[in-house]
Write a protein that holds these residues in place. Structure first.
Motif, mmCIF file in Angstrom:
data_model
loop_
_atom_site.group_PDB
_atom_site.id
_atom_site.type_symbol
_atom_site.label_atom_id
_atom_site.label_comp_id
_atom_site.label_asym_id
_atom_site.label_seq_id
_atom_site.Cartn_x
_atom_site.Cartn_y
_atom_site.Cartn_z
ATOM 1 N N LEU A 120 -5.984 -49.643 -25.974
ATOM 2 C CA LEU A 120 -6.882 -50.759 -26.274
ATOM 3 C C LEU A 120 -6.086 -52.000 -26.620
ATOM 4 N N SER A 134 -6.104 -55.370 -24.354
ATOM 5 C CA SER A 134 -6.513 -56.620 -25.006
ATOM 6 C C SER A 134 -5.470 -57.703 -24.789
ATOM 7 N N PHE A 168 -5.865 -61.215 -22.783
ATOM 8 C CA PHE A 168 -5.539 -62.500 -23.399
ATOM 9 C C PHE A 168 -4.581 -63.304 -22.524
ATOM 10 N N MET A 180 -8.981 -61.395 -30.606
ATOM 11 C CA MET A 180 -8.389 -60.222 -29.958
ATOM 12 C C MET A 180 -7.850 -59.247 -31.000
ATOM 13 N N ILE A 192 -10.688 -57.385 -32.669
ATOM 14 C CA ILE A 192 -11.212 -56.327 -31.787
ATOM 15 C C ILE A 192 -10.299 -55.106 -31.821
ATOM 16 N N ILE A 193 -8.978 -55.345 -31.771
ATOM 17 C CA ILE A 193 -8.024 -54.226 -31.802
ATOM 18 C C ILE A 193 -8.129 -53.461 -33.115
#
Length: 475
Positions: free
Chosen positions: A270, A274, A278, A295, A298-299
């Motif tokens: 993931l 990501s 980006f 980002m 989210i990670i």
């Protein structure tokens, strides 16, 4: 651990570290801020005329005119700090969110497992790790993806150094010097090369062949520097001076010899996906710090849930990790305050004009080198790469024309001057944030990195001489 420290007996080094407490980077920057404020009362104020084109403010060459002295009062020194923090909010929150994300991934064991595989992947020594990490970050740097945001990855470098039992300078160098070895040449960076070429009326990203060669030379020099430093540390049995937190990470990495779990691999995937998204967003949609901050969030959330952490546990670890990077984050605002004070005092333009006047009587090759040195000097006052390009290129471009320099050489002189200064510039919010995050004193860092900066300086001068010799174009 500096080169000088390596030459001391362990007992002497311990006494030196105990007797002399390093100057806080906050104190250093505040002193520079006070000097800048005093300079606004001494240097005659002046301004260039400027015109706006496509949202960029262009300096009109030869238009410098005197304005009333704008001496900065003591109270403005402190309000400039507050303004600098506000203006740097996007970078500050990027740093904080990165610390939180790494803390969550550490808790899941993903970071420890990945670090163990990275540091133990090569049985032949440290060179493989250095090449892989530096090459990745150099690529991100030359694309302009990792510049200000390099602070976000420094904790990862510290973890790598800890797992390899090498000093903290090595870990910071892997990330910071790796990224800036690419950023110096800025082959495809829209915010530095792209803007500078647009200001010089050059085709976008033209002349990238020579610029790419220069970038490779910077990268190879960085790899060789770090490899020699690591070998010296191994030969003298000098390892990492770890805090309790770093030792815990190191022990966790050493204990993770078993294969990573499926959940940990998924969390790592993931993070990788990501980052790729980006990169694409940066190149296609001009994403910046806000998107990178999102980002990392989210990670953190995704990685924590994948590894079966509860929502409250994710939040607690995120806040704990963010808190560790508060000193490094807020120092960015203090550095920004220096450029605010100089701009308020109307003394930046007179300084630029004085530098350009010194270059007028020089030969083409000497003038190109003079532009490079001038750009490096100006970077202390203008720590923004795009801001420096907007101030210098409109003046240097017609000056270069008169001196029979191609526009490509003029642009390169400014880019390289800014590039090599980033690693030793005391007014760089990014550098000072890196040092605050890693706990390295500014003087100690300069002693460590100065030999590499010297090599970078030689590479820059040689590349400019070659550019003048081959009439590097177009234009």
């Amino acid at each position: 651990m500096t080169v000088a420290d390596l030459q001391k007996p362990p007992a002497a080094a311990a006494r030196a570290g105990k007797d002399k407490k390093p100057t806080s980077p906050y104190v250093l920057l505040f002193c520079i801020l006070v000097v800048a404020a005093l300079a606004t009362w001494i240097i005659p104020a002046g301004e260039f005329q400027r015109v706006m084109k496509d949202g960029v403010s262009f300096v009109v060459p030869g238009s410098l005119h005197a304005v009333p002295q704008q001496g900065v009062l003591p109270g403005r020194i402190f309000t400039a700090i507050a303004t600098g923090v506000v203006n740097s909010a996007s970078i500050i929150f990027l740093i904080l969110f990165t610390g939180g994300t790494l803390a969550v991934l550490e808790k899941t064991g993903t970071v420890a497992g990945a670090l163990h595989r990275l540091s133990g992947a090569s049985r032949s020594g440290d060179l493989t790790v250095i090449v892989i990490v530096c090459a990745i970050f150099s690529l991100l740097g030359t694309l302009g993806i990792v510049a200000n945001s390099v602070v976000a990855f420094v904790p990862l470098g510290l973890l790598i150094a800890s797992s390899m039992n090498l000093p903290v300078e090595f870990g910071v160098g892997l990330i910071y010097l790796g990224a800036y070895s690419g950023f110096n040449s800025a082959v495809l960076s829209p915010l530095t090369t792209g803007l500078s070429q647009r200001l010089a009326e050059l085709p976008l990203f033209s002349g990238m062949e020579l610029r790419a060669v220069v970038g490779i030379a910077f990268l190879l020099a960085t790899i060789a520097f770090l490899a020699l430093y690591a070998r010296r540390c191994r030969a003298r049995n000098i390892g990492a001076t770890m805090t309790e937190a770093q030792r815990a990470v190191s022990d966790k990495a050493a204990a993770s010899q078993a294969a990573m779990s499926g959940a940990q691999w998924l969390a790592l995937g993931l993070a990788a996906v990501s980052l790729v998204v980006f990169i694409i967003g940066t190149l296609r949609w001009k994403w910046g710090e806000p998107e990178m901050t999102a980002m990392f969030l989210i990670i953190a959330i995704g990685g924590g849930l994948i590894c079966r952490m509860g929502p409250s546990a994710i939040a607690d670890e995120f806040l704990r990790g963010s808190g560790k990077l508060v000193p490094g984050a807020f120092i960015v605002g203090l550095a920004r305050a220096i450029s605010i004070v100089l701009a308020d005092g109307k003394i930046l333009d007179p300084i630029v004009n004085a530098l350009s006047s010194l270059l007028e009587p020089l030969s083409p090759m000497v003038a190109a080198i003079g532009m490079f040195v001038s750009a490096a000097a100006m970077h202390v006052a203008i720590s923004s790469g795009s801001g420096e390009s907007a101030a210098l290129i409109p003046i240097f471009a017609p000056l270069g024309d008169a001196l029979h320099l191609t526009r490509q050489v003029t642009v390169q002189s400014v880019l390289l001057g800014e590039g090599i200064m980033n690693c030793i510039n005391p007014t760089s919010g990014v550098l000072m944030a890196v040092l605050a995050t890693s706990g390295i004193a500014y003087g100690r860092w300069v002693r460590f990195v100065l030999p590499l900066v010297g090599v970078w300086f030689v590479i820059s001068v040689v590349s400019l001489i070659v550019g003048v010799w081959i009439h590097w174009g177009p234009l």
